[in-house]
Design an enzyme around this catalytic site. Structure first.
Site, PDB file in Angstrom:
ATOM      1  N   HIS A 180       6.653  -4.373  -8.111  1.00  0.00           N
ATOM      2  CA  HIS A 180       6.302  -2.746  -8.536  1.00  0.00           C
ATOM      3  C   HIS A 180       6.812  -1.882  -9.449  1.00  0.00           C
ATOM      4  O   HIS A 180       8.073  -1.702  -9.557  1.00  0.00           O
ATOM      5  CB  HIS A 180       6.987  -2.451  -7.196  1.00  0.00           C
ATOM      6  CG  HIS A 180       6.687  -2.388  -5.666  1.00  0.00           C
ATOM      7  ND1 HIS A 180       5.126  -3.390  -5.647  1.00  0.00           N
ATOM      8  CD2 HIS A 180       6.683  -2.898  -4.645  1.00  0.00           C
ATOM      9  CE1 HIS A 180       5.680  -3.991  -3.903  1.00  0.00           C
ATOM     10  NE2 HIS A 180       6.071  -3.272  -3.908  1.00  0.00           N
TER      11      HIS A 180
ATOM     12  N   CYS B  63      10.748  -2.564   0.048  1.00  0.00           N
ATOM     13  CA  CYS B  63      10.753  -3.133  -2.195  1.00  0.00           C
ATOM     14  C   CYS B  63      10.001  -2.224  -2.106  1.00  0.00           C
ATOM     15  O   CYS B  63      10.587  -2.103  -4.174  1.00  0.00           O
ATOM     16  CB  CYS B  63       9.704  -3.952  -1.798  1.00  0.00           C
ATOM     17  SG  CYS B  63       7.884  -3.554  -0.792  1.00  0.00           S
TER      18      CYS B  63
HETATM   19  N1  LIG Z   1       6.195  -8.189   1.439  1.00  0.00           N
HETATM   20  C1  LIG Z   1       7.776  -7.667   1.740  1.00  0.00           C
HETATM   21  O1  LIG Z   1       8.009  -7.739   0.395  1.00  0.00           O
HETATM   22  C2  LIG Z   1       7.961  -7.067   1.645  1.00  0.00           C
HETATM   23  C3  LIG Z   1       9.232  -6.173   1.611  1.00  0.00           C
HETATM   24  C4  LIG Z   1      10.087  -5.877   2.245  1.00  0.00           C
HETATM   25  C5  LIG Z   1      10.082  -6.307   3.414  1.00  0.00           C
HETATM   26  N2  LIG Z   1       8.923  -6.465   4.415  1.00  0.00           N
HETATM   27  C6  LIG Z   1       9.811  -6.782   5.587  1.00  0.00           C
HETATM   28  O2  LIG Z   1       9.215  -8.327   6.104  1.00  0.00           O
HETATM   29  C7  LIG Z   1       9.602  -7.892   7.479  1.00  0.00           C
HETATM   30  C8  LIG Z   1       7.847  -9.477   6.983  1.00  0.00           C
HETATM   31  O3  LIG Z   1       7.110  -9.097   6.253  1.00  0.00           O
HETATM   32  P1  LIG Z   1       5.995 -10.146   5.921  1.00  0.00           P
HETATM   33  O4  LIG Z   1       5.272 -10.180   4.597  1.00  0.00           O
HETATM   34  O5  LIG Z   1       7.112 -11.213   5.314  1.00  0.00           O
HETATM   35  O6  LIG Z   1       5.208 -10.986   6.536  1.00  0.00           O
HETATM   36  P2  LIG Z   1       4.504 -12.072   7.233  1.00  0.00           P
HETATM   37  O7  LIG Z   1       3.946 -13.567   6.639  1.00  0.00           O
HETATM   38  O8  LIG Z   1       3.056 -11.556   8.480  1.00  0.00           O
HETATM   39  O9  LIG Z   1       5.196 -12.524   8.426  1.00  0.00           O
HETATM   40  C9  LIG Z   1       5.446 -12.640   9.279  1.00  0.00           C
HETATM   41  C10 LIG Z   1       7.232 -13.564  10.263  1.00  0.00           C
HETATM   42  O10 LIG Z   1       7.141 -13.129  11.604  1.00  0.00           O
HETATM   43  C11 LIG Z   1       6.748 -13.902  12.598  1.00  0.00           C
HETATM   44  N3  LIG Z   1       6.455 -13.965  13.656  1.00  0.00           N
HETATM   45  C12 LIG Z   1       5.290 -12.998  14.162  1.00  0.00           C
HETATM   46  N4  LIG Z   1       5.213 -12.231  16.054  1.00  0.00           N
HETATM   47  C13 LIG Z   1       6.941 -13.679  15.899  1.00  0.00           C
HETATM   48  C14 LIG Z   1       7.124 -13.082  17.741  1.00  0.00           C
HETATM   49  N5  LIG Z   1       6.546 -12.763  18.903  1.00  0.00           N
HETATM   50  N6  LIG Z   1       8.648 -13.863  17.151  1.00  0.00           N
HETATM   51  C15 LIG Z   1       9.103 -14.354  16.723  1.00  0.00           C
HETATM   52  N7  LIG Z   1       8.710 -14.043  15.296  1.00  0.00           N
HETATM   53  C16 LIG Z   1       7.045 -13.810  14.904  1.00  0.00           C
HETATM   54  C17 LIG Z   1       5.664 -15.064  11.460  1.00  0.00           C
HETATM   55  O11 LIG Z   1       6.322 -16.441  12.461  1.00  0.00           O
HETATM   56  P3  LIG Z   1       4.071 -17.273  12.526  1.00  0.00           P
HETATM   57  O12 LIG Z   1       3.946 -17.797  11.520  1.00  0.00           O
HETATM   58  O13 LIG Z   1       5.157 -18.130  14.166  1.00  0.00           O
HETATM   59  O14 LIG Z   1       3.342 -16.032  13.594  1.00  0.00           O
HETATM   60  C18 LIG Z   1       5.956 -14.232  10.737  1.00  0.00           C
HETATM   61  O15 LIG Z   1       7.346 -15.565  10.505  1.00  0.00           O
HETATM   62  C19 LIG Z   1       8.782  -7.057   7.796  1.00  0.00           C
HETATM   63  O16 LIG Z   1       8.562  -6.577   8.665  1.00  0.00           O
HETATM   64  C20 LIG Z   1       8.083  -6.629   6.097  1.00  0.00           C
HETATM   65  O17 LIG Z   1       7.376  -5.133   6.496  1.00  0.00           O
HETATM   66  C21 LIG Z   1       8.437  -7.523   3.814  1.00  0.00           C
END
Ligand SMILES: NC(=O)c1ccc[n+]([C@@H]2O[C@H](COP(=O)([O-])OP(=O)(O)OC[C@H]3O[C@@H](n4cnc5c(N)ncnc54)[C@H](OP(=O)(O)O)[C@@H]3O)[C@@H](O)[C@H]2O)c1
Length: 345
Positions: free
Chosen positions: A237, A149
């Protein structure tokens, strides 16, 4: 017969997953038909499986979709991925092996040499990597990624300046708390404070910038030095950037380059493309996260405060929406590009 394209989301219950659900509402090409998450969520309707953190209600079109476990059977051909990085590698690969196109936010495959790390305005030609990816991995599907991001804000601001010859880049970020997902940084750490460390972020910014601004086969050799800080801002950001150029250029040349920058998404009028991807603001105290980050649906990068740098050549400020242009919106624009360029099966 409808030409609409069914799509699914892996990691649909998380922060970025929710941004996808919100961003895909009323999309002119894509129909969201499938949501996936962990076994903890599978089998529940989305309204029960997710704890909605965005403003307003869960969009009505997604509330009753029953969440699936993250297996390819029954999933659409075009999949967005926002899974926890600890599980994304194997699951995304299984979907690609089963013939799906995965448009991923996760960091896991970004630096693989056969995976496009795509910013449609900048390096649409990197889609040429997909043929080799399918062949080498034996997949009938494919994986395409979008950058971290903070990287996307930096490269969008730098791409218009590439013609002046980028010699050295020094960037210091001030990054919003939403970039850390939910619950993210503890309130005791971030309230009225700055945390001068975001694990792995500086390396990601340095390497991803070189990959995106390089050719499909070779990264840009320009040196990039990043310092990343978490600040008490909700979304957006913002970063201070200093650049050394090879060629002489005036401030007017640079501002014209920012303002005139367009890419394939603008030429083709892709649905999520901002008309002007880089917006130069001439006010002396802009851009600002609270005042500017939601403009242009969160898809443009705002630049301002261009001035000479006594150490390198010029310095300026850049701002972008970390969960829209830095995550869900970036991936949807990637999918639109893939479709319009004929790479979608
Ligand atoms: N936040 C940002 O600004 C941002 C920006 C760019 C990229 N990212 C990337 O995008 C990704 C998600 O980020 P986030 O902030 O949305 O994280 P998050 O809120 O922690 O969400 C994680 C997701 O992954 C799922 N998950 C966890 N364990 C799993 C499994 N064993 N099998 C299948 N699904 C599973 C969770 O499902 P449950 O609810 O069922 O646990 C949830 O839907 C990460 O890789 C992060 O680095 C984030």
């Amino acid at each position: 017969m409808s030409n609409r394209i069914p799509v699914g989301i892996l990691g649909a219950t998380g922060m970025v997953g929710q941004e996808f659900v919100s961003f895909l509402q009323n999309h002119p090409w894509f129909d969201l038909t499938w949501l996936g998450a962990s076994d903890r969520s599978a089998g529940k309707p989305y309204r029960e499986a997710t704890s909605w953190r965005l403003g307003g209600e869960i969009p009505a079109y997604a509330r009753d979709i029953v969440v699936s476990d993250s297996k390819p059977e029954g999933a659409p051909q075009l999949m967005f991925s926002a899974m926890d990085a600890s599980v994304a590698t194997e699951i995304e690969q299984a979907f690609a092996a089963s013939g799906r196109t995965i448009v991923s936010n996760s960091r896991n495959h970004r630096m693989d040499t056969d995976v496009p790390l795509l910013v449609p305005e900048i390096n649409a030609d990197h889609l040429s990597l997909l043929a080799g990816q399918k062949k080498a991995r034996g997949w009938s599907g494919q994986i395409i990624t979008n950058p971290n991001c903070s990287t996307v804000v930096l490269v969008m601001a730098l791409a218009p300046l590439k013609k002046f010859g980028l010699k050295k880049i020094v960037v210091t970020t001030m990054q919003a708390i939403s970039g850390a997902g939910y619950p993210g940084v503890a309130s005791m750490d971030i309230n009225a404070n700055v945390v001068p460390f975001i694990g792995g972020e500086e390396e990601k910014m340095q390497q991803e910038t070189q990959k995106i601004l390089g050719t499909a086969s070779a990264p840009l050799e320009t040196l990039v030095s990043a310092s990343c800080n978490r600040v008490p801002v909700v979304d957006g950001h913002i970063m201070s950037v200093s650049v050394e150029f090879e060629q002489k250029s005036s401030e007017a040349d640079i501002i014209n380059a920012f303002r005139g920058f367009r890419g394939i998404p603008q030429q083709k009028g892709l649905p999520s493309a901002p008309p002007c991807p880089v917006i130069y603001m001439s006010e002396k105290d802009r851009p600002q996260p609270r005042r500017d980050v939601e403009r242009e649906n969160g898809m443009a990068v705002f630049v301002g405060r261009l001035r000479p740098c006594p150490v390198l050549t010029y310095k300026f400020t850049a701002l972008g929406h970390n969960t829209v242009r830095g995550a869900a919106g970036a991936a949807v624009l990637n999918a639109e590009l893939i479709k319009s360029e004929g790479f979608l099966g």
